[in-house]
Design a protein around this motif. Structure first.
Motif, PDB file in Angstrom:
ATOM      1  N   ASP A   6       0.856  -1.187   0.000  1.00 46.17           N
ATOM      2  CA  ASP A   6       0.000   0.000   0.000  1.00 46.17           C
ATOM      3  C   ASP A   6       0.894   1.240   0.000  1.00 46.17           C
ATOM      4  O   ASP A   6       1.141   1.844   1.046  1.00 46.17           O
ATOM      5  CB  ASP A   6      -0.877  -0.050   1.269  1.00 46.17           C
ATOM      6  CG  ASP A   6      -2.040   0.915   1.227  1.00 46.17           C
ATOM      7  OD1 ASP A   6      -2.514   1.237   0.123  1.00 46.17           O
ATOM      8  OD2 ASP A   6      -2.500   1.340   2.313  1.00 46.17           O
ATOM      9  N   ASN A  28      -3.460   5.511  -3.350  1.00 50.99           N
ATOM     10  CA  ASN A  28      -4.598   6.425  -3.214  1.00 50.99           C
ATOM     11  C   ASN A  28      -4.035   7.844  -3.294  1.00 50.99           C
ATOM     12  O   ASN A  28      -2.800   8.027  -3.298  1.00 50.99           O
ATOM     13  CB  ASN A  28      -5.378   6.147  -1.911  1.00 50.99           C
ATOM     14  CG  ASN A  28      -4.549   6.345  -0.660  1.00 50.99           C
ATOM     15  OD1 ASN A  28      -3.723   7.258  -0.585  1.00 50.99           O
ATOM     16  ND2 ASN A  28      -4.743   5.501   0.338  1.00 50.99           N
ATOM     17  N   LEU A  31      -1.419   8.689  -0.629  1.00 53.16           N
ATOM     18  CA  LEU A  31      -0.116   8.030  -0.804  1.00 53.16           C
ATOM     19  C   LEU A  31       0.673   8.677  -1.938  1.00 53.16           C
ATOM     20  O   LEU A  31       1.896   8.818  -1.855  1.00 53.16           O
ATOM     21  CB  LEU A  31      -0.310   6.529  -1.067  1.00 53.16           C
ATOM     22  CG  LEU A  31      -0.889   5.722   0.101  1.00 53.16           C
ATOM     23  CD1 LEU A  31      -1.254   4.305  -0.336  1.00 53.16           C
ATOM     24  CD2 LEU A  31       0.087   5.672   1.278  1.00 53.16           C
ATOM     25  N   LYS A  83      -9.715   2.382  -9.081  1.00 48.98           N
ATOM     26  CA  LYS A  83     -10.208   2.455  -7.700  1.00 48.98           C
ATOM     27  C   LYS A  83     -11.208   3.599  -7.610  1.00 48.98           C
ATOM     28  O   LYS A  83     -10.887   4.744  -7.991  1.00 48.98           O
ATOM     29  CB  LYS A  83      -9.009   2.704  -6.777  1.00 48.98           C
ATOM     30  CG  LYS A  83      -9.191   2.245  -5.360  1.00 48.98           C
ATOM     31  CD  LYS A  83      -7.844   2.388  -4.641  1.00 48.98           C
ATOM     32  CE  LYS A  83      -7.898   1.975  -3.213  1.00 48.98           C
ATOM     33  NZ  LYS A  83      -6.664   2.346  -2.519  1.00 48.98           N
ATOM     34  N   PHE A 129     -11.577  -0.645   5.400  1.00 43.43           N
ATOM     35  CA  PHE A 129     -10.468   0.031   6.105  1.00 43.43           C
ATOM     36  C   PHE A 129     -10.531  -0.332   7.585  1.00 43.43           C
ATOM     37  O   PHE A 129     -11.245   0.313   8.360  1.00 43.43           O
ATOM     38  CB  PHE A 129     -10.612   1.553   5.959  1.00 43.43           C
ATOM     39  CG  PHE A 129     -10.074   2.115   4.668  1.00 43.43           C
ATOM     40  CD1 PHE A 129     -10.068   1.394   3.499  1.00 43.43           C
ATOM     41  CD2 PHE A 129      -9.583   3.424   4.640  1.00 43.43           C
ATOM     42  CE1 PHE A 129      -9.582   1.931   2.316  1.00 43.43           C
ATOM     43  CE2 PHE A 129      -9.087   3.982   3.467  1.00 43.43           C
ATOM     44  CZ  PHE A 129      -9.089   3.240   2.296  1.00 43.43           C
ATOM     45  N   ARG A 132      -8.911   2.261  10.476  1.00 44.30           N
ATOM     46  CA  ARG A 132      -9.699   3.472  10.769  1.00 44.30           C
ATOM     47  C   ARG A 132     -10.929   3.138  11.604  1.00 44.30           C
ATOM     48  O   ARG A 132     -11.409   3.995  12.367  1.00 44.30           O
ATOM     49  CB  ARG A 132     -10.097   4.168   9.468  1.00 44.30           C
ATOM     50  CG  ARG A 132      -8.884   4.759   8.771  1.00 44.30           C
ATOM     51  CD  ARG A 132      -9.244   5.670   7.639  1.00 44.30           C
ATOM     52  NE  ARG A 132      -8.049   5.917   6.837  1.00 44.30           N
ATOM     53  CZ  ARG A 132      -8.015   6.722   5.788  1.00 44.30           C
ATOM     54  NH1 ARG A 132      -9.102   7.373   5.406  1.00 44.30           N
ATOM     55  NH2 ARG A 132      -6.888   6.893   5.116  1.00 44.30           N
ATOM     56  N   ALA A 164      -7.678  -3.395   3.959  1.00 45.39           N
ATOM     57  CA  ALA A 164      -6.866  -2.169   3.869  1.00 45.39           C
ATOM     58  C   ALA A 164      -6.832  -1.457   5.215  1.00 45.39           C
ATOM     59  O   ALA A 164      -7.549  -1.836   6.147  1.00 45.39           O
ATOM     60  CB  ALA A 164      -7.460  -1.261   2.795  1.00 45.39           C
ATOM     61  N   SER A 165      -5.978  -0.433   5.275  1.00 50.62           N
ATOM     62  CA  SER A 165      -5.777   0.329   6.518  1.00 50.62           C
ATOM     63  C   SER A 165      -5.268  -0.608   7.625  1.00 50.62           C
ATOM     64  O   SER A 165      -5.738  -0.579   8.760  1.00 50.62           O
ATOM     65  CB  SER A 165      -7.074   1.031   6.913  1.00 50.62           C
ATOM     66  OG  SER A 165      -6.904   1.842   8.039  1.00 50.62           O
ATOM     67  N   ARG A 167      -2.512  -1.817  10.209  1.00 48.71           N
ATOM     68  CA  ARG A 167      -1.574  -1.011  11.008  1.00 48.71           C
ATOM     69  C   ARG A 167      -0.437  -1.819  11.619  1.00 48.71           C
ATOM     70  O   ARG A 167       0.553  -1.247  12.050  1.00 48.71           O
ATOM     71  CB  ARG A 167      -2.351  -0.307  12.139  1.00 48.71           C
ATOM     72  CG  ARG A 167      -3.454   0.628  11.641  1.00 48.71           C
ATOM     73  CD  ARG A 167      -2.869   1.947  11.154  1.00 48.71           C
ATOM     74  NE  ARG A 167      -3.851   2.723  10.407  1.00 48.71           N
ATOM     75  CZ  ARG A 167      -4.855   3.381  10.949  1.00 48.71           C
ATOM     76  NH1 ARG A 167      -5.025   3.378  12.262  1.00 48.71           N
ATOM     77  NH2 ARG A 167      -5.696   4.063  10.195  1.00 48.71           N
ATOM     78  N   THR A 184      -3.439  -5.452   1.987  1.00 54.22           N
ATOM     79  CA  THR A 184      -2.535  -4.450   1.417  1.00 54.22           C
ATOM     80  C   THR A 184      -1.799  -3.789   2.570  1.00 54.22           C
ATOM     81  O   THR A 184      -2.405  -3.304   3.530  1.00 54.22           O
ATOM     82  CB  THR A 184      -3.250  -3.436   0.490  1.00 54.22           C
ATOM     83  OG1 THR A 184      -2.233  -2.659  -0.155  1.00 54.22           O
ATOM     84  CG2 THR A 184      -4.260  -2.542   1.197  1.00 54.22           C
TER      85      THR A 184
HETATM   86  O1  G3P Z   1      -5.319   1.289   1.591  1.00 53.82           O
HETATM   87  C1  G3P Z   1      -5.905   2.223   2.459  1.00 53.82           C
HETATM   88  C2  G3P Z   1      -4.912   2.833   3.333  1.00 53.82           C
HETATM   89  O2  G3P Z   1      -3.934   3.514   2.590  1.00 53.82           O
HETATM   90  C3  G3P Z   1      -5.475   3.683   4.411  1.00 53.82           C
HETATM   91  O3  G3P Z   1      -4.649   3.487   5.475  1.00 53.82           O
HETATM   92  O4  G3P Z   1      -3.572   3.936   7.598  1.00 53.82           O
HETATM   93  O5  G3P Z   1      -4.501   5.845   6.209  1.00 53.82           O
HETATM   94  O6  G3P Z   1      -6.025   4.284   7.382  1.00 53.82           O
HETATM   95  P1  G3P Z   1      -4.688   4.443   6.747  1.00 53.82           P
END
Ligand code: G3P
Length: 222
Positions: A6, A28, A31, A83, A129, A132, A164-165, A167, A184
């Motif tokens: 990611d 995204n 990123l 996406k 996600f 989050r 995704a998201s 940690r 990811t």
């Molecule tokens: O793929 C989604 C990711 O980039 C979001 O991650 O850590 O910003 O919630 P985060």
């Protein structure tokens, strides 16, 4: 379980790709922004390095803009997955792209209902996600289990769950236990997954013992 990275950071992409760990990439706008420069260059490079699916995200929030941008993004390669955000226009674009055989990743999924609707619209991937959700005191991994249970009931839905998201490494193990299709990972999480203190200590001990052997006979070689 497939592993995507990611990030839009080329150095990290090359590093993990050389280890054979990457099945794809997700990016995204945040990123892309983190890397600076012209995102077009990054998109060109990433799609050259990675043979698997590369998710590139639209910026438009209305249907016709998403369609236009998605088609432009597809020019970077046949492995580009468009996406789109989980909105009514995003779902409409998802339906149109998937009817044309263009794969779609529906992002910013925070509920099982959203995942179900994105799957019905023909998404190749749904991206819940989880970090989050954890951040606001909800159980992100429970959402992955719920989506998995629902999709299992309807084998005609071919949509893959792309977690995704993420940690930390425990998220990865839990997602794999549930049977998520893809995780990811931020590069830092993938780095941490490789490490174990006993591996480090074990290697130090092996090398120290080898040095002892060598001190008695400096000419020995493997
Ligand atoms: O793929 C989604 C990711 O980039 C979001 O991650 O850590 O910003 O919630 P985060």
């Amino acid at each position: 379980m497939k592993i995507f990275l990611d990030t839009a950071n080329l150095e990290s992409i090359k590093k993990f790709n050389d280890m054979g760990l990457l099945d794809g990439i997700t990016t995204n706008p945040s990123l892309m922004s983190k890397e600076g420069g012209n995102p077009k260059d990054a998109m060109e490079e990433i799609t050259k390095i990675i043979k698997g699916d590369v998710s590139l995200e639209v910026i438009s929030t209305e249907y016709s803009g998403m369609m236009e941008e998605g088609k432009r993004l597809r020019q970077y390669g046949d492995n580009v997955v468009v996406k789109v955000p989980m909105t009514p226009d995003g779902l409409k674009a998802c339906r149109s792209f998937s009817s044309e055989g263009i794969p779609v990743n529906v992002t910013l999924i925070f509920s099982a209902n959203q995942a179900l609707l994105a799957a019905k619209s023909g998404a190749k991937y749904v991206s819940p996600f989880i970090g989050r959700l954890d951040d606001i005191g909800q159980d992100g991994m429970k959402l992955i289990q719920d989506i998995k249970d629902i999709f299992k009931n309807y084998p005609e839905l071919k949509t893959q769950i792309l977690v995704a998201s993420i940690r930390h490494p425990v998220h990865v193990v839990d997602a794999a236990k549930i049977g998520a299709d893809v995780v990811t990972l931020p590069p830092a999480v993938l780095d941490k997954m490789m490490l174990h203190p006993l591996t480090k200590i074990g290697l130090e001990n092996f090398l120290a013992d080898w040095d002892k052997l060598k001190s008695g006979n400096p000419n020995i070689k493997i």
